[in-house]
Design a protein around this motif. Structure first.
Motif, mmCIF file in Angstrom:
data_model
loop_
_atom_site.group_PDB
_atom_site.id
_atom_site.type_symbol
_atom_site.label_atom_id
_atom_site.label_comp_id
_atom_site.label_asym_id
_atom_site.label_seq_id
_atom_site.Cartn_x
_atom_site.Cartn_y
_atom_site.Cartn_z
ATOM 1 N N MET A 169 -1.694 -5.370 -6.157
ATOM 2 C CA MET A 169 -2.455 -6.492 -5.557
ATOM 3 C C MET A 169 -2.565 -6.424 -3.998
ATOM 4 O O MET A 169 -3.584 -6.307 -3.477
ATOM 5 C CB MET A 169 -2.074 -7.823 -6.233
ATOM 6 N N THR A 170 -1.277 -6.144 -3.253
ATOM 7 C CA THR A 170 -1.371 -6.110 -2.050
ATOM 8 C C THR A 170 -2.148 -4.954 -1.586
ATOM 9 O O THR A 170 -2.703 -5.256 -0.337
ATOM 10 C CB THR A 170 0.258 -6.075 -1.529
ATOM 11 N N GLY A 171 -2.116 -3.996 -2.240
ATOM 12 C CA GLY A 171 -3.021 -2.802 -1.629
ATOM 13 C C GLY A 171 -4.506 -3.045 -1.764
ATOM 14 O O GLY A 171 -5.405 -2.547 -0.739
ATOM 15 N N SER A 172 -4.900 -4.018 -2.555
ATOM 16 C CA SER A 172 -6.406 -4.101 -2.645
ATOM 17 C C SER A 172 -6.983 -5.581 -1.937
ATOM 18 O O SER A 172 -7.902 -5.716 -1.204
ATOM 19 C CB SER A 172 -6.896 -4.314 -3.748
ATOM 20 N N VAL A 173 -5.800 -6.606 -1.783
ATOM 21 C CA VAL A 173 -6.157 -7.737 -0.975
ATOM 22 C C VAL A 173 -5.811 -7.833 0.321
ATOM 23 O O VAL A 173 -6.636 -8.403 1.045
ATOM 24 C CB VAL A 173 -5.533 -8.963 -1.922
ATOM 25 N N GLY A 174 -4.881 -7.110 0.695
ATOM 26 C CA GLY A 174 -4.309 -7.008 2.107
ATOM 27 C C GLY A 174 -5.515 -6.553 3.130
ATOM 28 O O GLY A 174 -5.835 -7.445 4.209
ATOM 29 N N PRO A 175 -5.995 -5.477 2.707
ATOM 30 C CA PRO A 175 -7.017 -4.800 3.834
ATOM 31 C C PRO A 175 -8.207 -5.879 3.752
ATOM 32 O O PRO A 175 -8.805 -5.966 4.866
ATOM 33 C CB PRO A 175 -7.282 -3.457 3.352
ATOM 34 N N ALA A 176 -8.740 -6.357 2.654
ATOM 35 C CA ALA A 176 -9.880 -7.260 2.650
ATOM 36 C C ALA A 176 -9.537 -8.468 3.584
ATOM 37 O O ALA A 176 -10.635 -9.100 4.112
ATOM 38 C CB ALA A 176 -10.184 -7.556 1.269
ATOM 39 N N LEU A 177 -8.491 -9.146 3.516
ATOM 40 C CA LEU A 177 -8.065 -10.071 4.163
ATOM 41 C C LEU A 177 -7.976 -9.725 5.691
ATOM 42 O O LEU A 177 -8.391 -10.624 6.614
ATOM 43 C CB LEU A 177 -6.860 -10.937 3.671
ATOM 44 N N GLY A 178 -7.476 -8.727 6.032
ATOM 45 C CA GLY A 178 -7.473 -8.267 7.360
ATOM 46 C C GLY A 178 -8.860 -7.961 7.964
ATOM 47 O O GLY A 178 -9.021 -8.335 9.077
ATOM 48 N N ASP A 179 -9.778 -7.453 7.139
ATOM 49 C CA ASP A 179 -11.008 -7.353 7.638
ATOM 50 C C ASP A 179 -11.643 -8.508 7.965
ATOM 51 O O ASP A 179 -12.569 -8.692 8.693
ATOM 52 C CB ASP A 179 -11.678 -6.504 6.695
ATOM 53 N N LEU A 180 -11.393 -9.609 7.032
ATOM 54 C CA LEU A 180 -11.962 -10.831 7.135
ATOM 55 C C LEU A 180 -11.475 -11.703 8.191
ATOM 56 O O LEU A 180 -12.435 -12.192 9.011
ATOM 57 C CB LEU A 180 -11.800 -11.770 5.870
ATOM 58 N N ARG A 181 -10.340 -11.409 8.634
ATOM 59 C CA ARG A 181 -9.905 -12.097 9.975
ATOM 60 C C ARG A 181 -10.220 -11.425 11.111
ATOM 61 O O ARG A 181 -10.624 -12.106 11.987
ATOM 62 C CB ARG A 181 -8.174 -11.846 9.913
ATOM 63 N N ALA A 182 -10.309 -10.012 11.220
ATOM 64 C CA ALA A 182 -10.983 -9.159 12.156
ATOM 65 C C ALA A 182 -12.317 -9.591 12.507
ATOM 66 O O ALA A 182 -12.855 -9.859 13.651
ATOM 67 C CB ALA A 182 -10.572 -7.900 11.992
ATOM 68 N N GLY A 183 -12.996 -9.639 11.275
ATOM 69 C CA GLY A 183 -14.706 -9.707 11.626
ATOM 70 C C GLY A 183 -14.885 -11.134 12.009
ATOM 71 O O GLY A 183 -15.883 -11.287 12.901
#
Length: 74
Positions: free
Chosen positions: A1-15
């Motif tokens: 779950m961390t491997g799929s959710v973590g990058p998406a949340l990071g992309d959302l924050r950065a974007g």
């Protein structure tokens, strides 16, 4: 779950931050969050600093395991 959710949340924050305050602000805050997270983990898990692979290798791989396997019977 961390491997799929973590990058998406990071992309959302950065974007989101890049859209509002610019790319440099997004990069800076990402770096600060990374350093802060690393410091928190290092403080929360002090056993990682003391870990020595040489001390645990004998427990994981006994010396007899390094002997060659016997030949199969014909």
């Amino acid at each position: 779950m961390t491997g799929s959710v973590g990058p998406a949340l990071g992309d959302l924050r950065a974007g989101g931050l890049a859209a509002r305050q610019g790319i440099r602000a997004a990069l800076r805050t990402g770096g600060v969050l990374c350093l802060g997270g690393s410091a928190v983990l290092a403080a929360a898990l002090p056993a990682l600093w003391r870990y020595d692979q040489r001390a645990h290798r004998a427990e994981v791989v006994p010396e007899s395991a390094s002997d060659p396997a016997p030949e199969p019977a014909p």
